[in-house]
Scaffold this motif. Structure first.
Motif, PDB file in Angstrom:
ATOM      1  N   ALA A  56       0.653  -1.317   0.402  1.00 32.55           N
ATOM      2  CA  ALA A  56      -0.533   0.142   0.150  1.00 32.55           C
ATOM      3  C   ALA A  56       0.843   1.228  -0.087  1.00 32.55           C
ATOM      4  O   ALA A  56       0.580   2.535  -0.375  1.00 32.55           O
ATOM      5  CB  ALA A  56      -0.765   0.049   1.121  1.00 32.55           C
ATOM      6  N   ILE A 213     -11.466   2.233  -4.401  1.00 32.12           N
ATOM      7  CA  ILE A 213     -11.592   1.370  -3.072  1.00 32.12           C
ATOM      8  C   ILE A 213     -13.213   1.794  -2.370  1.00 32.12           C
ATOM      9  O   ILE A 213     -12.262  -0.082  -1.717  1.00 32.12           O
ATOM     10  CB  ILE A 213     -11.476   2.749  -1.889  1.00 32.12           C
ATOM     11  CG1 ILE A 213      -9.695   3.547  -2.369  1.00 32.12           C
ATOM     12  CG2 ILE A 213     -11.435   2.735  -1.108  1.00 32.12           C
ATOM     13  CD1 ILE A 213      -9.205   4.787  -1.395  1.00 32.12           C
ATOM     14  N   THR A 334      -2.358   0.264  -4.993  1.00 35.99           N
ATOM     15  CA  THR A 334      -2.432   0.679  -3.307  1.00 35.99           C
ATOM     16  C   THR A 334      -3.981   1.249  -3.994  1.00 35.99           C
ATOM     17  O   THR A 334      -3.946   0.595  -2.339  1.00 35.99           O
ATOM     18  CB  THR A 334      -2.068   1.985  -2.993  1.00 35.99           C
ATOM     19  OG1 THR A 334      -0.393   2.166  -3.588  1.00 35.99           O
ATOM     20  CG2 THR A 334      -2.003   3.599  -2.213  1.00 35.99           C
ATOM     21  N   SER A 335      -4.784   1.701  -4.248  1.00 35.84           N
ATOM     22  CA  SER A 335      -6.140   2.025  -4.099  1.00 35.84           C
ATOM     23  C   SER A 335      -7.115   0.186  -3.502  1.00 35.84           C
ATOM     24  O   SER A 335      -8.142   0.166  -2.724  1.00 35.84           O
ATOM     25  CB  SER A 335      -7.176   2.507  -4.921  1.00 35.84           C
ATOM     26  OG  SER A 335      -6.665   3.319  -5.772  1.00 35.84           O
ATOM     27  N   LEU A 338      -5.644  -0.707   0.011  1.00 33.37           N
ATOM     28  CA  LEU A 338      -6.656   0.185   0.672  1.00 33.37           C
ATOM     29  C   LEU A 338      -7.948  -0.062   1.184  1.00 33.37           C
ATOM     30  O   LEU A 338      -8.501  -0.640   2.132  1.00 33.37           O
ATOM     31  CB  LEU A 338      -6.137   1.764   0.163  1.00 33.37           C
ATOM     32  CG  LEU A 338      -5.211   2.450   0.836  1.00 33.37           C
ATOM     33  CD1 LEU A 338      -5.241   3.835   0.502  1.00 33.37           C
ATOM     34  CD2 LEU A 338      -4.810   2.686   1.727  1.00 33.37           C
ATOM     35  N   THR A 341      -8.855  -3.454   3.308  1.00 33.15           N
ATOM     36  CA  THR A 341      -8.098  -2.450   4.251  1.00 33.15           C
ATOM     37  C   THR A 341      -9.247  -2.491   5.362  1.00 33.15           C
ATOM     38  O   THR A 341      -9.780  -2.549   6.338  1.00 33.15           O
ATOM     39  CB  THR A 341      -6.703  -1.946   4.969  1.00 33.15           C
ATOM     40  OG1 THR A 341      -5.649  -2.414   3.715  1.00 33.15           O
ATOM     41  CG2 THR A 341      -6.608  -1.369   5.929  1.00 33.15           C
TER      42      THR A 341
END
Length: 389
Positions: A56, A213, A334-335, A338, A341
């Protein structure tokens, strides 16, 4: 696609499988790691959570830094780092060293995955790009689906060291075929860091990031608790839980194959249909998730949708910044992480406050927000296209 392009995509898919296999496969041997290194299961879980955190954090940064370097050299570097990490993990007796050997490759994972998506897309026409990316996604799904049961089986029948050697072996095979069969891939038109970062000025890229996301949160927020749902709500034996999880995983691979063909025809229609269909699946799951046979069928359809969703997420961000493909794919990674998570955390709150069955409500909440963000993005794209004429 030519034979050369097919070979390139096949090797990239193997490389992605090797990397994701290293990332996810350790989940199947966490209890053994806890015993071997005399740590708690929650501490052993750091091998998974810190790896994900490294991805991330480095997602948009590392692909950007390596975007101007010969792609074959970058592939070999990343696969070499993963191989060394696995070798160190095989022989260390220190949990701290094991953790470091796991986390360092995590920072390099986005480089290879981003490069694989970019190289696959560039090897074919723009119309065929979603199909090429879908093949790479098969490697992602296979790594996630096969890594856990294979490592668990090897560890239970032999030892932790042999299980880790499996990860190392897959990485060295990927390294070898890359070295022998991938031609030199110099970057012909190197974009400056400033040019790539400039895509962050576009509103459409931020709407795309938010949508990814939310969409990934909608899928993984509920899926993360599937085993718990099957145990508590459906009330099926543990042996059958693994069978249902395998059904979901195989269906996920099928979804990846289907997604490429669908996205190459009418992407917007596919995205909206995906969200609405997943909403229907979650509603049915909430109503009849207590019954074993319907739950298995739901998991099959859900798995296919999950595979399609992964491809949609990559397409949604990559299509918003086609002028900076490496950076865009880093933003996607990364998105997506995220989203996983945040989705897992929020859906976990529904379980804590209302009970396991109500985890579905968290998924539906993310879906509603996803629809809003997707429609805003579509409206903005149409508005921008209209005024650019």
């Amino acid at each position: 696609m030519t034979k050369r392009n097919n070979l390139l995509i096949a090797i990239l898919t193997l490389g992605v499988f090797a990397i994701i296999n290293t990332e996810m496969g350790v989940i199947g041997i966490l209890p053994l790691i806890a015993d071997n290194f005399n740590v708690s299961i929650s501490k052993a879980g750091l091998l998974v959570s810190l790896f994900a955190l490294a991805i991330a954090v480095s997602g948009p940064i590392m692909p950007l830094l390596f975007s101007g370097i010969n792609r074959k050299k970058v592939m070999l570097l990343v696969l070499g780092i993963f191989f060394l990490g696995n070798i160190v993990s095989m022989f260390t007796s220190s949990f701290a060293v094991l953790l470091i050997a796991r986390v360092i490759p995590g920072f390099f994972q986005p480089i290879y995955c981003s490069l694989a998506f970019t190289a696959a897309s560039a090897s074919v026409s723009e119309k065929e790009a979603p199909k090429a990316v879908a093949k790479i996604m098969v490697g992602v799904s296979a790594g996630m689906v096969l890594g856990v049961p294979i490592s668990s089986f090897i560890a239970s029948t032999t030892s932790f060291t042999i299980a880790m050697s499996f990860f190392a072996m897959v990485n060295v095979i990927a390294f070898t075929v890359t070295l022998l069969f991938i031609p030199s891939m110099p970057v012909k038109e190197r974009l400056s860091y400033r040019a790539q970062l400039s895509v962050l000025k576009k509103s459409i890229i931020w709407l795309s990031i938010i949508a990814v996301i939310l969409m990934n949160g909608a899928v993984f927020g509920v899926y993360s608790y599937l085993a718990e749902y099957l145990k508590v709500v459906t009330n099926i034996p543990e042996k059958l839980i693994s069978v249902v999880l395998l059904i979901y995983g195989v269906a996920n691979i099928i979804g990846n194959i289907v997604a490429g063909k669908l996205l190459s025809k009418n992407a917007i229609k596919v995205v909206v249909s995906f969200l609405l269909t997943l909403g229907v699946v979650y509603t049915i799951l909430f109503l009849i998730g207590k019954f074993t046979v319907p739950m298995a069928l739901i998991s099959l359809i859900w798995g296919i949708l999950g595979g399609i969703g992964g491809n949609i997420n990559q397409y949604w961000i990559a299509s918003a910044a086609p002028e900076a493909p490496d950076f865009a794919n880093g933003l996607f990674l990364t998105s997506a992480n995220l989203g996983t998570t945040i989705g897992t955390s929020v859906c976990g709150l529904f379980i804590t406050g209302m009970g396991t069955q109500y985890v579905v409500l968290g998924g539906l909440l993310f879906l509603i927000l996803s629809v809003v963000s997707v429609l805003l993005r579509v409206h903005m794209f149409s508005f921008t296209k209209l005024h650019s004429k």
